[in-house]
Structure formats: C-alpha cells, structure tokens
Design a protein around this motif. Structure first.
Motif, PDB file in Angstrom:
ATOM      1  N   LYS A 180      -4.625  77.287  54.661  1.00 55.52           N
ATOM      2  CA  LYS A 180      -5.459  76.535  55.602  1.00 55.52           C
ATOM      3  C   LYS A 180      -5.466  77.148  57.000  1.00 55.52           C
ATOM      4  CE  LYS A 180      -4.802  72.032  53.428  1.00 55.52           C
ATOM      5  NZ  LYS A 180      -4.142  70.730  53.557  1.00 55.52           N
ATOM      6  N   VAL A 181      -4.425  77.905  57.351  1.00 56.35           N
ATOM      7  CA  VAL A 181      -4.312  78.460  58.705  1.00 56.35           C
ATOM      8  C   VAL A 181      -5.317  79.590  58.873  1.00 56.35           C
ATOM      9  CG1 VAL A 181      -2.802  79.607  60.368  1.00 56.35           C
ATOM     10  CG2 VAL A 181      -1.868  77.856  58.841  1.00 56.35           C
ATOM     11  N   LYS A 182      -6.137  79.473  59.897  1.00 52.07           N
ATOM     12  CA  LYS A 182      -7.146  80.494  60.202  1.00 52.07           C
ATOM     13  C   LYS A 182      -6.796  81.267  61.475  1.00 52.07           C
ATOM     14  CE  LYS A 182      -9.685  79.215  56.776  1.00 52.07           C
ATOM     15  NZ  LYS A 182      -9.067  79.583  55.535  1.00 52.07           N
ATOM     16  N   ALA A 183      -5.952  80.678  62.337  1.00 50.15           N
ATOM     17  CA  ALA A 183      -5.549  81.326  63.588  1.00 50.15           C
ATOM     18  C   ALA A 183      -4.321  80.602  64.125  1.00 50.15           C
ATOM     19  CB  ALA A 183      -6.680  81.276  64.616  1.00 50.15           C
ATOM     20  N   VAL A 227     -10.838  79.364  63.113  1.00 47.66           N
ATOM     21  CA  VAL A 227     -10.772  80.716  63.652  1.00 47.66           C
ATOM     22  C   VAL A 227     -11.243  80.736  65.105  1.00 47.66           C
ATOM     23  CG1 VAL A 227     -13.066  81.544  62.971  1.00 47.66           C
ATOM     24  CG2 VAL A 227     -11.137  83.117  63.002  1.00 47.66           C
ATOM     25  N   ASN A 228     -11.849  79.638  65.571  1.00 49.55           N
ATOM     26  CA  ASN A 228     -12.311  79.543  66.952  1.00 49.55           C
ATOM     27  C   ASN A 228     -11.734  78.301  67.619  1.00 49.55           C
ATOM     28  OD1 ASN A 228     -13.560  79.601  69.392  1.00 49.55           O
ATOM     29  ND2 ASN A 228     -15.638  79.473  68.603  1.00 49.55           N
ATOM     30  N   PRO A 229     -10.467  78.384  68.069  1.00 49.82           N
ATOM     31  CA  PRO A 229      -9.860  77.219  68.714  1.00 49.82           C
ATOM     32  C   PRO A 229     -10.528  76.836  70.031  1.00 49.82           C
ATOM     33  CG  PRO A 229      -8.203  78.886  68.212  1.00 49.82           C
ATOM     34  CD  PRO A 229      -9.539  79.473  67.903  1.00 49.82           C
ATOM     35  N   LEU A 230     -11.419  77.686  70.549  1.00 48.13           N
ATOM     36  CA  LEU A 230     -12.158  77.324  71.754  1.00 48.13           C
ATOM     37  C   LEU A 230     -13.109  76.171  71.457  1.00 48.13           C
ATOM     38  CD1 LEU A 230     -13.054  80.916  72.967  1.00 48.13           C
ATOM     39  CD2 LEU A 230     -11.242  79.437  73.846  1.00 48.13           C
ATOM     40  N   GLN A 231     -13.549  76.084  70.203  1.00 48.05           N
ATOM     41  CA  GLN A 231     -14.511  75.068  69.799  1.00 48.05           C
ATOM     42  C   GLN A 231     -13.798  73.775  69.408  1.00 48.05           C
ATOM     43  OE1 GLN A 231     -16.738  76.101  66.275  1.00 48.05           O
ATOM     44  NE2 GLN A 231     -18.608  75.360  67.243  1.00 48.05           N
ATOM     45  N   ARG A 232     -12.912  73.848  68.447  1.00 45.43           N
ATOM     46  CA  ARG A 232     -12.117  72.700  67.986  1.00 45.43           C
ATOM     47  C   ARG A 232     -11.054  73.219  67.027  1.00 45.43           C
ATOM     48  NH1 ARG A 232     -11.262  72.121  63.076  1.00 45.43           N
ATOM     49  NH2 ARG A 232     -12.756  72.985  61.681  1.00 45.43           N
ATOM     50  N   PHE A 233      -9.979  72.465  66.899  1.00 47.45           N
ATOM     51  CA  PHE A 233      -8.966  72.849  65.927  1.00 47.45           C
ATOM     52  C   PHE A 233      -8.093  71.649  65.577  1.00 47.45           C
ATOM     53  CE2 PHE A 233      -6.938  73.704  70.005  1.00 47.45           C
ATOM     54  CZ  PHE A 233      -5.689  73.121  69.846  1.00 47.45           C
TER      55      PHE A 233
END
Length: 152
Positions: A104-107, A130-136
């Motif tokens: 499940k981990v993408k970043a 993969v884009n924690p700037l967006q949401r995570f």
C-alpha cells in the motif's frame, strides 16, 4: 557505450537538480505555477526512484542480512517527499510484517519541524499516495528501515 547505472545516475542528477530549481525559487504567495512545478518534480523524481528501487532494495537487504540485522518481513524502496520549506525528493526503504501493508505504501512523507528551538525533528510517515502534496493517509503497520541519499 554508457552503462545502465551511469544513465540512471545522470537522469537522477538532472531530476534532482530540476526539482531543486523548482523548489528554490522564492515566492510571496502560493502560485498555481509553483504547485505544478512541485507536482512535476515529485513525478519525475518518483519515476527515477521507481527505476532503481529494486536493485537498491536488494542491496539494503543484503547488507542488513550480512550485518545480522535482516528485516523479518517485507521491504520495498519508495520516494521520500519532504514537506516544509520547499519540496524535495529522495528515497526510503519501508518494511513491515505483512506484504499487503508494504504494498500500500507509495511514498514516505518527511515532515520537518523544530521542538523548543533546539531540536530539529524529521518525521517519516509511510503514506498511500505518490503525491503527498495533494493528500495522503498513513499506512499502519509499516515503518522506515533505511534512507537513501543520492550524491550529486
């Protein structure tokens, strides 16, 4: 003929330099262009790390096995995205007892702050985007077992 390792190294250097140029520009307000540059930097860096993740993961597992510190579970290498003053990208190995959790981990989101003005704190959070700037969302049951730096 340039070896595959050197090609990857050169590509990664260009990606890191491009990302640092994007993140280093001062701004008075958040600008859509800045956000797009950050997203582009994360995407390029993530692509590069995906290309070298398998060999780096195998290398780390071999070293830890040889030193008697083998992970008893599953591992993989993912991008680290640092959030704070500018966006930066690196790589980390994550580990957990269950394959589905690691998958499940993408970043890894790196959150940097200070505590009582004397302690610098870096919090490493395995996340599902993969884009924690967006949401995570934090992936439970998985931790960071290694941090990978790239020498320019």
């Amino acid at each position: 003929m340039i070896s595959r390792g050197k090609k990857i190294g050169r590509f990664m250097a260009v990606a890191v330099l491009s990302g640092s140029l994007f993140a280093g520009s001062p701004a008075m307000a958040i600008d859509l262009g800045d956000v797009l540059k950050d997203v582009a930097g994360v995407a390029v860096g993530g692509f590069v790390i995906d290309q070298i993740a398998g060999p780096i993961n195998d290398f780390i597992n071999t070293i830890t096995f040889n030193k008697g510190a083998k992970v008893e579970g599953h591992t993989k290498v993912v991008p680290i995205v640092s959030l704070g003053s500018g966006t930066r990208i690196g790589a980390a190995q994550v580990a957990g007892p269950r394959q589905d959790g690691v998958a499940k981990v993408k970043a890894v989101a790196a959150i940097e702050t200070t505590f009582r003005d004397r302690f610098r704190v870096k919090i490493l959070v395995p996340v599902d985007s993969v884009n924690p700037l967006q949401r995570f969302v934090r992936v439970q049951g998985v931790g960071v077992s290694a941090v990978i730096d790239f020498k320019l």
